[in-house]
Design an enzyme around this catalytic site. Structure first.
Site, PDB file in Angstrom:
ATOM      1  NE  ARG A   1      -6.801   5.467  20.200  1.00 42.38           N
ATOM      2  CZ  ARG A   1      -5.915   4.860  19.424  1.00 42.38           C
ATOM      3  NH1 ARG A   1      -5.374   3.740  19.817  1.00 42.38           N
ATOM      4  NH2 ARG A   1      -5.549   5.372  18.272  1.00 42.38           N
TER       5      ARG A   1
ATOM      6  CG  HIS B   1     -12.827   2.791   2.965  1.00 43.44           C
ATOM      7  ND1 HIS B   1     -13.591   3.779   3.557  1.00 43.44           N
ATOM      8  CD2 HIS B   1     -11.541   3.085   3.256  1.00 43.44           C
ATOM      9  CE1 HIS B   1     -12.794   4.642   4.170  1.00 43.44           C
ATOM     10  NE2 HIS B   1     -11.546   4.254   4.002  1.00 43.44           N
TER      11      HIS B   1
ATOM     12  N   GLY C   1     -13.053   4.268  10.187  1.00 47.91           N
ATOM     13  CA  GLY C   1     -11.643   4.448  10.529  1.00 47.91           C
ATOM     14  C   GLY C   1     -11.358   5.938  10.466  1.00 47.91           C
ATOM     15  CG  ASN C   2      -7.646   8.723  10.805  1.00 41.76           C
ATOM     16  OD1 ASN C   2      -8.302   9.637  11.333  1.00 41.76           O
ATOM     17  ND2 ASN C   2      -6.380   8.499  11.057  1.00 41.76           N
TER      18      ASN C   2
ATOM     19  NE  ARG D   1      -6.293   1.270  -0.132  1.00 45.72           N
ATOM     20  CZ  ARG D   1      -6.402   2.326   0.654  1.00 45.72           C
ATOM     21  NH1 ARG D   1      -5.377   2.739   1.357  1.00 45.72           N
ATOM     22  NH2 ARG D   1      -7.536   2.976   0.737  1.00 45.72           N
TER      23      ARG D   1
ATOM     24  NE  ARG E   1     -10.250  12.208   3.686  1.00 53.75           N
ATOM     25  CZ  ARG E   1     -10.115  10.895   3.584  1.00 53.75           C
ATOM     26  NH1 ARG E   1     -11.178  10.106   3.595  1.00 53.75           N
ATOM     27  NH2 ARG E   1      -8.940  10.354   3.431  1.00 53.75           N
TER      28      ARG E   1
ATOM     29  CD  GLU F   1      -8.836  -1.753   3.961  1.00 60.81           C
ATOM     30  OE1 GLU F   1      -8.422  -1.418   5.085  1.00 60.81           O
ATOM     31  OE2 GLU F   1      -9.148  -0.935   3.082  1.00 60.81           O
TER      32      GLU F   1
ATOM     33  CG  ASN G   1      -1.865   1.109   1.291  1.00 56.63           C
ATOM     34  OD1 ASN G   1      -1.816   2.013   0.458  1.00 56.63           O
ATOM     35  ND2 ASN G   1      -2.760   1.085   2.263  1.00 56.63           N
TER      36      ASN G   1
ATOM     37  N   GLY H   1     -10.790   0.894  12.553  1.00 55.58           N
ATOM     38  CA  GLY H   1     -10.302   1.311  13.879  1.00 55.58           C
ATOM     39  C   GLY H   1     -11.386   1.690  14.873  1.00 55.58           C
TER      40      GLY H   1
ATOM     41  CG  ASN I   1     -10.399  -1.048  18.412  1.00 53.07           C
ATOM     42  OD1 ASN I   1     -10.203  -2.095  18.999  1.00 53.07           O
ATOM     43  ND2 ASN I   1      -9.792  -0.733  17.288  1.00 53.07           N
TER      44      ASN I   1
HETATM   45  P1  ADP Z   1      -7.199   4.413   8.745  1.00 44.16           P
HETATM   46  O1  ADP Z   1      -6.815   3.031   8.280  1.00 44.16           O
HETATM   47  O2  ADP Z   1      -8.310   5.040   7.985  1.00 44.16           O
HETATM   48  O3  ADP Z   1      -6.043   5.336   8.998  1.00 44.16           O
HETATM   49  P2  ADP Z   1      -8.037   3.012  11.145  1.00 44.16           P
HETATM   50  O4  ADP Z   1      -9.039   2.076  10.614  1.00 44.16           O
HETATM   51  O5  ADP Z   1      -6.727   2.474  11.593  1.00 44.16           O
HETATM   52  O6  ADP Z   1      -7.833   4.245  10.184  1.00 44.16           O
HETATM   53  O7  ADP Z   1      -8.703   3.788  12.370  1.00 44.16           O
HETATM   54  C1  ADP Z   1      -7.989   4.738  13.093  1.00 44.16           C
HETATM   55  C2  ADP Z   1      -8.891   5.332  14.148  1.00 44.16           C
HETATM   56  O8  ADP Z   1      -9.379   4.294  15.001  1.00 44.16           O
HETATM   57  C3  ADP Z   1      -8.147   6.297  15.070  1.00 44.16           C
HETATM   58  O9  ADP Z   1      -8.316   7.599  14.632  1.00 44.16           O
HETATM   59  C4  ADP Z   1      -8.847   6.105  16.385  1.00 44.16           C
HETATM   60  O10 ADP Z   1      -9.744   7.160  16.537  1.00 44.16           O
HETATM   61  C5  ADP Z   1      -9.668   4.854  16.262  1.00 44.16           C
HETATM   62  N1  ADP Z   1      -9.332   3.898  17.324  1.00 44.16           N
HETATM   63  C6  ADP Z   1      -8.337   3.022  17.381  1.00 44.16           C
HETATM   64  N2  ADP Z   1      -8.348   2.324  18.540  1.00 44.16           N
HETATM   65  C7  ADP Z   1      -9.392   2.798  19.253  1.00 44.16           C
HETATM   66  C8  ADP Z   1      -9.966   2.516  20.530  1.00 44.16           C
HETATM   67  N3  ADP Z   1      -9.432   1.594  21.325  1.00 44.16           N
HETATM   68  N4  ADP Z   1     -11.047   3.204  20.907  1.00 44.16           N
HETATM   69  C9  ADP Z   1     -11.574   4.138  20.106  1.00 44.16           C
HETATM   70  N5  ADP Z   1     -11.106   4.459  18.893  1.00 44.16           N
HETATM   71  C10 ADP Z   1     -10.031   3.800  18.472  1.00 44.16           C
END
Ligand code: ADP
Length: 397
Positions: A286, A180, A210-211, A91, A241, A385, A7, A332, A336
């Site tokens: 978090r 995605h 996710g982000n 990717r 965003r 992915e 990636n 993420g 979580n």
């Molecule tokens: P990307 O791949 O789009 O960069 P991810 O899928 O890795 O993003 O997600 C990242 C986000 O997941 C972080 O910004 C964070 O806010 C959230 N995250 C990760 N772990 C936790 C957790 N334990 N509790 C809440 N949010 C979490």
């Protein structure tokens, strides 16, 4: 066969080496600050400590060379020679209308990805650099392109057209593409598998939070709608965003703040979302959830607004599919964040969801969080992915 999944970003390169027989990750890592001072490679072989190596990486070709060196290193390596890499899966962000599935890369595919750079100027050129860097370092090894947009190509026209003059679609291909896709495909498939059902028999809503965040409606195995658009800016509120907004706001703010369209674009992509909405508190959920739990009203409002948007899309997609059997949370935040899931789920009673509150607290595991009698099944399904890219690459060989 071992498949190297890549990636590639403009200054970074993430990789995983996956054994396609066992589907185990043999090693993974990240090359950062490529082309910038202070380049660093973090290499993590399975079951061993990670190795951090600072080494100059003036370009991606050198980064790929260092990745291969790490993979075959006597001490930290996981294979003994380059010949043990059977194929590379990349990717690629934008496949436009041209690619509705993964393809093996040849000169004509490279030309197409280059042409599609107009639609993804930040991503496709970087993906191409990764493809060329691998070709230079691994001559003769077959490479596949797996597109982020491909899974969404089954959307009907009514879902992908904007209410704009039709000529913009004809001239510039302005339409919804969605992103995605690899994750939405993987998670919807996996959700059906966990339930012991065929994806073709289900109506599934995947919330990839996710982000970057997007949501999709997968009806009988095919994507029928998704929240991201021509670019990944549309739809849900994200880390930084904005997601959906009244388009007239753009010229209004440009006028008030004296911003150029490019500067406004930066605001929408980098300074908005939950970061902007929380008054700059954080883009990380978090931090937001901690602050909200401690009574920070801006953080609470931000989470409420974020989750309300997710819930609105779920409602819309339930209508679009004329029903919904499964709602899956992933990425993420989806995997979580109890704070986000519990807020989104508070809207789902109307769809007949009976949530098991305790199970909603689970983190990073496959789990069904609704009672057996629930009209809609809500689940957490961690995305993968890289595994999906490895599988698609293998299928092409
Ligand atoms: P990307 O791949 O789009 O960069 P991810 O899928 O890795 O993003 O997600 C990242 C986000 O997941 C972080 O910004 C964070 O806010 C959230 N995250 C990760 N772990 C936790 C957790 N334990 N509790 C809440 N949010 C979490």
């Amino acid at each position: 066969m071992n498949i190297l999944v890549i990636n590639c970003g403009s200054s970074s390169l993430k990789y995983q080496l996956i054994d396609s027989d066992s589907e185990k990750v043999l090693a993974k890592g990240l090359a950062e600050r490529i082309g910038i001072e202070g380049s660093v490679l973090t290499h993590t072989p399975a079951g061993k400590d990670k190795v951090v190596k600072e080494a100059p990486m003036p370009d991606h070709k050198e980064a790929v060379r260092l990745v291969i060196e790490a993979l075959i290193d006597k001490e930290h390596g996981v294979i003994s020679s380059l010949s043990e890499i059977g194929a590379v899966g990349h990717r690629v962000v934008h496949g436009g209308e041209k690619f509705d599935r993964a393809v093996l890369i040849d000169e004509s595919v490279i030309g197409d990805i280059e042409e599609l750079s107009a639609l993804a100027p930040l991503h496709n050129p970087a993906n191409l650099i990764g493809i060329r860097a691998c070709a230079d370092n691994m001559p003769g090894v077959r490479q596949a392109a797996v597109f982020d947009t491909a899974f969404h190509q089954t959307m009907p026209k009514k879902a992908y057209m904007y209410g704009l003059p039709y000529e913009y679609y004809e001239k510039y291909k302005v339409r919804r593409y969605g992103f995605h896709g690899t994750s939405h495909d993987y998670v919807s498939k996996r959700a059906a598998e966990i339930l012991g059902k065929k994806r073709e028999d289900l109506k599934i809503i995947v919330c990839h939070l996710g982000n970057g965040a997007s949501i999709s409606a997968v009806k009988n195995g095919q994507c029928v709608d998704t929240s991201m658009g021509l670019t990944p800016l549309e739809g849900l509120i994200m880390g930084t965003r904005s997601g959906d907004l009244d388009p007239a706001i753009l010229s209004f703010i440009c006028d008030k703040e004296g911003l150029t369209p490019d500067e406004m674009n930066t605001v929408l992509n980098k300074k908005s979302g939950v970061l902007g909405l929380s008054g700059g508190l954080s883009s990380d959920f978090r931090d937001l959830c901690d602050a909200a739990d401690k009574g920070n009203e801006l953080a609470q409002m931000t989470l409420d607004t974020y989750c309300y948007r997710v819930a609105k899309y779920i409602g819309a997609y339930a209508m679009a599919m004329q029903g919904v059997d499964v709602i899956a949370f992933t990425a993420g935040i989806g995997e979580n964040s109890y704070g986000v899931r519990t807020r989104v789920c508070s809207y789902l009673g109307y769809l007949g969801a009976i949530i098991r509150e305790e199970d909603l607290k689970t983190r990073g595991e496959e789990i069904i969080v609704t009672e057996p009698g629930s009209k809609v099944t809500v689940m957490i399904v961690p995305t993968d992915e890289e595994l999906s890219i490895a599988r698609q690459t293998l299928a092409l060989l």
